[in-house]
Design a protein around this motif. Structure first.
Motif, PDB file in Angstrom:
ATOM      1  N   GLY A  31     -71.893 -34.413 -17.281  1.00 54.61           N
ATOM      2  CA  GLY A  31     -72.353 -32.243 -16.816  1.00 54.61           C
ATOM      3  C   GLY A  31     -73.022 -32.808 -15.013  1.00 54.61           C
ATOM      4  N   SER A  32     -73.236 -34.181 -14.686  1.00 52.23           N
ATOM      5  CA  SER A  32     -73.530 -33.826 -13.277  1.00 52.23           C
ATOM      6  C   SER A  32     -72.117 -34.586 -12.348  1.00 52.23           C
ATOM      7  CB  SER A  32     -74.612 -35.702 -13.357  1.00 52.23           C
ATOM      8  OG  SER A  32     -73.336 -36.715 -13.394  1.00 52.23           O
ATOM      9  N   ARG A  33     -71.065 -34.738 -13.324  1.00 53.19           N
ATOM     10  CA  ARG A  33     -69.826 -34.691 -12.226  1.00 53.19           C
ATOM     11  C   ARG A  33     -69.527 -33.128 -11.407  1.00 53.19           C
ATOM     12  NH1 ARG A  33     -66.655 -38.700 -15.291  1.00 53.19           N
ATOM     13  NH2 ARG A  33     -67.677 -40.707 -15.332  1.00 53.19           N
ATOM     14  N   ALA A  34     -69.585 -31.766 -13.060  1.00 57.75           N
ATOM     15  CA  ALA A  34     -69.108 -30.595 -12.378  1.00 57.75           C
ATOM     16  C   ALA A  34     -69.476 -31.031 -11.287  1.00 57.75           C
ATOM     17  CB  ALA A  34     -69.434 -30.287 -13.004  1.00 57.75           C
ATOM     18  N   GLY A  35     -70.870 -30.859 -10.602  1.00 59.77           N
ATOM     19  CA  GLY A  35     -72.173 -30.691  -9.226  1.00 59.77           C
ATOM     20  C   GLY A  35     -71.432 -31.878  -8.804  1.00 59.77           C
ATOM     21  N   ALA A  36     -70.781 -32.801  -8.943  1.00 59.76           N
ATOM     22  CA  ALA A  36     -70.849 -33.706  -7.724  1.00 59.76           C
ATOM     23  C   ALA A  36     -69.558 -33.049  -6.681  1.00 59.76           C
ATOM     24  CB  ALA A  36     -70.603 -34.800  -8.392  1.00 59.76           C
ATOM     25  N   GLU A  37     -68.853 -32.619  -7.440  1.00 60.93           N
ATOM     26  CA  GLU A  37     -67.451 -31.715  -6.024  1.00 60.93           C
ATOM     27  C   GLU A  37     -67.945 -30.615  -5.402  1.00 60.93           C
ATOM     28  OE1 GLU A  37     -64.956 -29.532  -9.163  1.00 60.93           O
ATOM     29  OE2 GLU A  37     -64.682 -31.443 -10.379  1.00 60.93           O
ATOM     30  N   ALA A  38     -69.345 -29.951  -6.003  1.00 59.43           N
ATOM     31  CA  ALA A  38     -69.743 -29.365  -4.750  1.00 59.43           C
ATOM     32  C   ALA A  38     -70.116 -29.817  -3.351  1.00 59.43           C
ATOM     33  CB  ALA A  38     -70.462 -28.368  -5.166  1.00 59.43           C
ATOM     34  N   ASP A  39     -69.758 -29.528  -2.725  1.00 57.18           N
ATOM     35  CA  ASP A  39     -70.235 -29.923  -1.011  1.00 57.18           C
ATOM     36  C   ASP A  39     -71.888 -29.827  -0.710  1.00 57.18           C
ATOM     37  OD1 ASP A  39     -71.253 -31.578   1.381  1.00 57.18           O
ATOM     38  OD2 ASP A  39     -69.565 -30.117   2.556  1.00 57.18           O
ATOM     39  N   LEU A  40     -72.446 -30.510  -1.408  1.00 53.22           N
ATOM     40  CA  LEU A  40     -74.419 -30.373  -1.772  1.00 53.22           C
ATOM     41  C   LEU A  40     -75.439 -31.381  -1.643  1.00 53.22           C
ATOM     42  CD1 LEU A  40     -76.445 -28.201  -2.528  1.00 53.22           C
ATOM     43  CD2 LEU A  40     -76.464 -28.386  -4.467  1.00 53.22           C
ATOM     44  N   ALA A  41     -75.948 -31.832  -0.460  1.00 50.82           N
ATOM     45  CA  ALA A  41     -76.699 -32.238   0.045  1.00 50.82           C
ATOM     46  C   ALA A  41     -78.685 -32.334  -0.005  1.00 50.82           C
ATOM     47  CB  ALA A  41     -76.588 -33.503   1.046  1.00 50.82           C
ATOM     48  N   VAL A  42     -79.209 -33.219  -0.604  1.00 45.80           N
ATOM     49  CA  VAL A  42     -80.164 -32.176  -0.275  1.00 45.80           C
ATOM     50  C   VAL A  42     -80.755 -33.496   1.099  1.00 45.80           C
ATOM     51  CG1 VAL A  42     -82.965 -32.794  -1.207  1.00 45.80           C
ATOM     52  CG2 VAL A  42     -80.834 -32.552  -2.735  1.00 45.80           C
ATOM     53  N   ALA A  52     -95.045 -26.889  -6.445  1.00 48.27           N
ATOM     54  CA  ALA A  52     -94.445 -25.990  -5.508  1.00 48.27           C
ATOM     55  C   ALA A  52     -93.621 -27.073  -4.075  1.00 48.27           C
ATOM     56  CB  ALA A  52     -95.217 -25.273  -4.643  1.00 48.27           C
ATOM     57  N   SER A  53     -92.730 -26.804  -3.388  1.00 48.19           N
ATOM     58  CA  SER A  53     -92.158 -27.997  -2.627  1.00 48.19           C
ATOM     59  C   SER A  53     -90.696 -27.017  -1.717  1.00 48.19           C
ATOM     60  CB  SER A  53     -91.517 -28.579  -3.197  1.00 48.19           C
ATOM     61  OG  SER A  53     -90.907 -28.896  -3.694  1.00 48.19           O
ATOM     62  N   VAL A  54     -91.152 -27.613  -0.315  1.00 48.42           N
ATOM     63  CA  VAL A  54     -90.260 -27.044   0.903  1.00 48.42           C
ATOM     64  C   VAL A  54     -88.750 -28.048   0.557  1.00 48.42           C
ATOM     65  CG1 VAL A  54     -89.515 -26.497   2.790  1.00 48.42           C
ATOM     66  CG2 VAL A  54     -91.893 -25.622   1.674  1.00 48.42           C
ATOM     67  N   VAL A  55     -87.592 -27.196   0.812  1.00 48.67           N
ATOM     68  CA  VAL A  55     -86.210 -28.287   0.434  1.00 48.67           C
ATOM     69  C   VAL A  55     -85.830 -27.716   1.250  1.00 48.67           C
ATOM     70  CG1 VAL A  55     -84.546 -29.180  -1.351  1.00 48.67           C
ATOM     71  CG2 VAL A  55     -86.498 -28.746  -2.069  1.00 48.67           C
ATOM     72  N   VAL A  56     -85.056 -29.390   1.972  1.00 52.28           N
ATOM     73  CA  VAL A  56     -83.864 -28.392   3.037  1.00 52.28           C
ATOM     74  C   VAL A  56     -82.586 -29.256   2.345  1.00 52.28           C
ATOM     75  CG1 VAL A  56     -82.460 -29.106   5.314  1.00 52.28           C
ATOM     76  CG2 VAL A  56     -85.367 -28.987   5.389  1.00 52.28           C
ATOM     77  N   VAL A  57     -81.375 -28.407   2.452  1.00 49.51           N
ATOM     78  CA  VAL A  57     -80.758 -28.888   1.638  1.00 49.51           C
ATOM     79  C   VAL A  57     -78.857 -28.356   2.830  1.00 49.51           C
ATOM     80  CG1 VAL A  57     -79.592 -28.064  -0.185  1.00 49.51           C
ATOM     81  CG2 VAL A  57     -81.303 -27.782  -1.117  1.00 49.51           C
ATOM     82  N   ASP A  58     -78.132 -29.180   2.388  1.00 45.10           N
ATOM     83  CA  ASP A  58     -76.882 -28.677   3.052  1.00 45.10           C
ATOM     84  C   ASP A  58     -75.448 -28.549   1.943  1.00 45.10           C
ATOM     85  OD1 ASP A  58     -77.933 -29.307   5.742  1.00 45.10           O
ATOM     86  OD2 ASP A  58     -76.924 -30.873   6.039  1.00 45.10           O
ATOM     87  N   ALA A  59     -75.449 -27.509   1.789  1.00 45.76           N
ATOM     88  CA  ALA A  59     -74.484 -26.636   1.339  1.00 45.76           C
ATOM     89  C   ALA A  59     -72.939 -26.158   2.118  1.00 45.76           C
ATOM     90  CB  ALA A  59     -74.493 -26.154   0.251  1.00 45.76           C
ATOM     91  N   ASP A  60     -72.132 -26.174   2.211  1.00 48.36           N
ATOM     92  CA  ASP A  60     -70.614 -25.590   1.913  1.00 48.36           C
ATOM     93  C   ASP A  60     -70.848 -25.632   4.118  1.00 48.36           C
ATOM     94  OD1 ASP A  60     -69.434 -26.318   0.219  1.00 48.36           O
ATOM     95  OD2 ASP A  60     -70.056 -24.112  -1.057  1.00 48.36           O
ATOM     96  N   GLY A  61     -71.444 -26.493   4.419  1.00 45.72           N
ATOM     97  CA  GLY A  61     -71.550 -26.165   5.933  1.00 45.72           C
ATOM     98  C   GLY A  61     -72.577 -25.554   6.284  1.00 45.72           C
ATOM     99  N   ARG A  62     -73.887 -25.092   5.465  1.00 51.36           N
ATOM    100  CA  ARG A  62     -74.885 -24.313   5.950  1.00 51.36           C
ATOM    101  C   ARG A  62     -75.933 -24.934   5.473  1.00 51.36           C
ATOM    102  NH1 ARG A  62     -74.826 -20.168   8.702  1.00 51.36           N
ATOM    103  NH2 ARG A  62     -76.334 -19.219   7.894  1.00 51.36           N
ATOM    104  N   ASP A  78     -81.529 -19.771   6.549  1.00 51.16           N
ATOM    105  CA  ASP A  78     -80.465 -20.632   6.498  1.00 51.16           C
ATOM    106  C   ASP A  78     -79.956 -20.500   8.092  1.00 51.16           C
ATOM    107  OD1 ASP A  78     -77.679 -18.880   6.007  1.00 51.16           O
ATOM    108  OD2 ASP A  78     -79.848 -17.675   6.159  1.00 51.16           O
ATOM    109  N   ALA A  79     -78.724 -21.510   7.936  1.00 46.96           N
ATOM    110  CA  ALA A  79     -78.632 -21.458   9.700  1.00 46.96           C
ATOM    111  C   ALA A  79     -76.994 -23.040   9.376  1.00 46.96           C
ATOM    112  CB  ALA A  79     -79.432 -22.517  10.465  1.00 46.96           C
ATOM    113  N   PRO A  80     -76.093 -22.653  10.271  1.00 43.73           N
ATOM    114  CA  PRO A  80     -75.337 -23.609  10.384  1.00 43.73           C
ATOM    115  C   PRO A  80     -75.386 -24.805  10.376  1.00 43.73           C
ATOM    116  CG  PRO A  80     -74.851 -21.707  12.085  1.00 43.73           C
ATOM    117  CD  PRO A  80     -75.969 -22.160  11.299  1.00 43.73           C
ATOM    118  N   ALA A  81     -75.298 -26.207   9.396  1.00 41.94           N
ATOM    119  CA  ALA A  81     -75.199 -27.251   9.485  1.00 41.94           C
ATOM    120  C   ALA A  81     -75.236 -28.326  10.851  1.00 41.94           C
ATOM    121  CB  ALA A  81     -75.194 -27.473   7.708  1.00 41.94           C
TER     122      ALA A  81
END
Length: 147
Positions: A31-42, A52-62, A78-81
């Motif tokens: 189940g976690s491998r499908a999500g690993a293909e996406a370019d996603l980093a916390v 409640a929390s605030v999270v900064v995430v990089d996804a697909d160059g953003r 959101d902004a460019p990474a």
């Protein structure tokens, strides 16, 4: 004879448990491998309340700033990474100036690296599936039986 049967039962039980754990791990990792293909980093996470929390995430160059609660996730900004800094070039320029990567001389830099160097650990290090764990267990049993 009773001791032999007891050892065989314990060994068989342990084998069944190890196989079951391996099967569960395989199912969860699919189940976690499908999500690993996406370019996603916390990048960072900060709690701002009990649920409640605030999270900064990089996804697909953003880069996204997300507000996460128990019931929802909201995009706050959101902004460019940012482009990663080429650290080896920085280290080379510091060495050319006679300084280490953190502004200290080369001897101080070597001492800092030696102090913080950790040997590379295997993925299964400390796990029951690690061969080293079984070698240590065998050595302990041999020592206990005085073999």
């Amino acid at each position: 004879m009773d001791t032999l049967l007891l050892v065989l039962r314990v060994g068989l039980s342990l084998g069944v448990v190890v196989v079951l754990l391996w099967m569960v791990q395989k199912r969860w990792s699919k189940g976690s491998r499908a999500g690993a293909e996406a370019d996603l980093a916390v990048v960072s996470r900060r709690s701002v309340g009990q649920k409640a929390s605030v999270v900064v995430v990089d996804a697909d160059g953003r880069r996204f700033l997300l507000g996460v609660t128990e019931h929802s996730i909201n995009v706050l900004h959101d902004a460019p990474a940012p482009i990663p800094v080429d650290e080896p070039a920085f280290d080379e320029s510091m060495r050319a100036a006679g300084m280490g990567p953190r502004g200290m001389d080369d001897a101080g830099s070597r001492a800092l690296r030696a102090r913080h160097h950790r040997p590379r650990q295997e993925a299964l290090s400390g796990s029951i599936l690690s061969p080293k764990t079984w070698q240590q267990a065998g050595a302990a049993v041999r020592k206990g039986l005085n073999l």
